[in-house]
Design a protein around this motif. Structure first.
Motif, PDB file in Angstrom:
ATOM      1  N   GLY A  61     -36.032  -1.266  62.499  1.00  0.00           N
ATOM      2  CA  GLY A  61     -35.384  -1.245  64.101  1.00  0.00           C
ATOM      3  C   GLY A  61     -35.123   0.180  64.597  1.00  0.00           C
ATOM      4  N   GLY A  62     -34.010   0.650  65.065  1.00  0.00           N
ATOM      5  CA  GLY A  62     -33.811   1.794  65.501  1.00  0.00           C
ATOM      6  C   GLY A  62     -33.913   3.025  64.771  1.00  0.00           C
ATOM      7  N   LEU A  63     -34.005   2.843  63.647  1.00  0.00           N
ATOM      8  CA  LEU A  63     -34.441   3.861  62.544  1.00  0.00           C
ATOM      9  C   LEU A  63     -35.798   4.452  62.590  1.00  0.00           C
ATOM     10  CD1 LEU A  63     -32.169   2.470  59.492  1.00  0.00           C
ATOM     11  CD2 LEU A  63     -31.465   4.333  61.267  1.00  0.00           C
ATOM     12  N   ASN A  64     -36.549   3.567  63.121  1.00  0.00           N
ATOM     13  CA  ASN A  64     -37.969   3.952  63.308  1.00  0.00           C
ATOM     14  C   ASN A  64     -38.251   4.634  64.564  1.00  0.00           C
ATOM     15  OD1 ASN A  64     -40.708   4.069  63.074  1.00  0.00           O
ATOM     16  ND2 ASN A  64     -41.033   1.747  63.873  1.00  0.00           N
ATOM     17  N   ALA A  65     -37.940   6.126  64.606  1.00  0.00           N
ATOM     18  CA  ALA A  65     -38.285   6.839  65.555  1.00  0.00           C
ATOM     19  C   ALA A  65     -39.679   7.887  65.308  1.00  0.00           C
ATOM     20  CB  ALA A  65     -37.150   7.800  65.848  1.00  0.00           C
ATOM     21  N   ARG A  66     -39.926   8.138  64.367  1.00  0.00           N
ATOM     22  CA  ARG A  66     -41.024   9.066  64.057  1.00  0.00           C
ATOM     23  C   ARG A  66     -41.888   8.543  62.947  1.00  0.00           C
ATOM     24  NH1 ARG A  66     -36.646  10.593  64.064  1.00  0.00           N
ATOM     25  NH2 ARG A  66     -35.399  11.908  65.570  1.00  0.00           N
ATOM     26  N   SER A  67     -42.415   9.580  62.403  1.00  0.00           N
ATOM     27  CA  SER A  67     -43.107   9.094  60.985  1.00  0.00           C
ATOM     28  C   SER A  67     -41.977   8.688  59.980  1.00  0.00           C
ATOM     29  CB  SER A  67     -44.211  10.018  60.373  1.00  0.00           C
ATOM     30  OG  SER A  67     -43.468  11.190  59.981  1.00  0.00           O
ATOM     31  N   ARG A  68     -42.298   7.950  59.029  1.00  0.00           N
ATOM     32  CA  ARG A  68     -41.580   7.675  57.980  1.00  0.00           C
ATOM     33  C   ARG A  68     -41.049   8.849  57.105  1.00  0.00           C
ATOM     34  NH1 ARG A  68     -41.346   2.687  55.849  1.00  0.00           N
ATOM     35  NH2 ARG A  68     -43.171   2.311  56.503  1.00  0.00           N
TER      36      ARG A  68
END
Length: 93
Positions: A61-68
């Protein structure tokens, strides 16, 4: 993930991290600074864990902003920083 036509983006696990952060801030403001910091750090550790294990990445969800790797390292760094700062704060005046 988006609901059609609503403009509302489902952020998933980000809500849990945000609520734990808000609870930690309120506890720091009106209660015990150390416990508030622990709760905030716990929320960030939880966010780092979810971002690390969520497969595929859109499940985060919203925790996905950049690479892992960058997301996990930033969340862990913030969690450790808040935990250390709240544990070492001098409360005697």
């Amino acid at each position: 993930m988006q609901w059609r036509g609503s403009g509302f983006v489902v952020l998933g696990w980000w809500y849990v991290v945000a609520v734990l952060g808000a609870v930690g801030v309120l506890l720091m403001a009106f209660g015990d600074v150390r416990w508030g910091g622990r709760i905030m750090a716990g929320g960030l550790f939880f966010g780092a864990f979810v971002r690390l294990v969520a497969r595929p990445a859109r499940k985060a969800g919203g925790l996905n902003a950049r690479s892992r790797a960058v997301d996990v390292l930033l969340l862990l760094g913030l969690a450790i920083g808040i935990l250390v700062a709240s544990a070492t704060v001098k409360l005697d005046v």
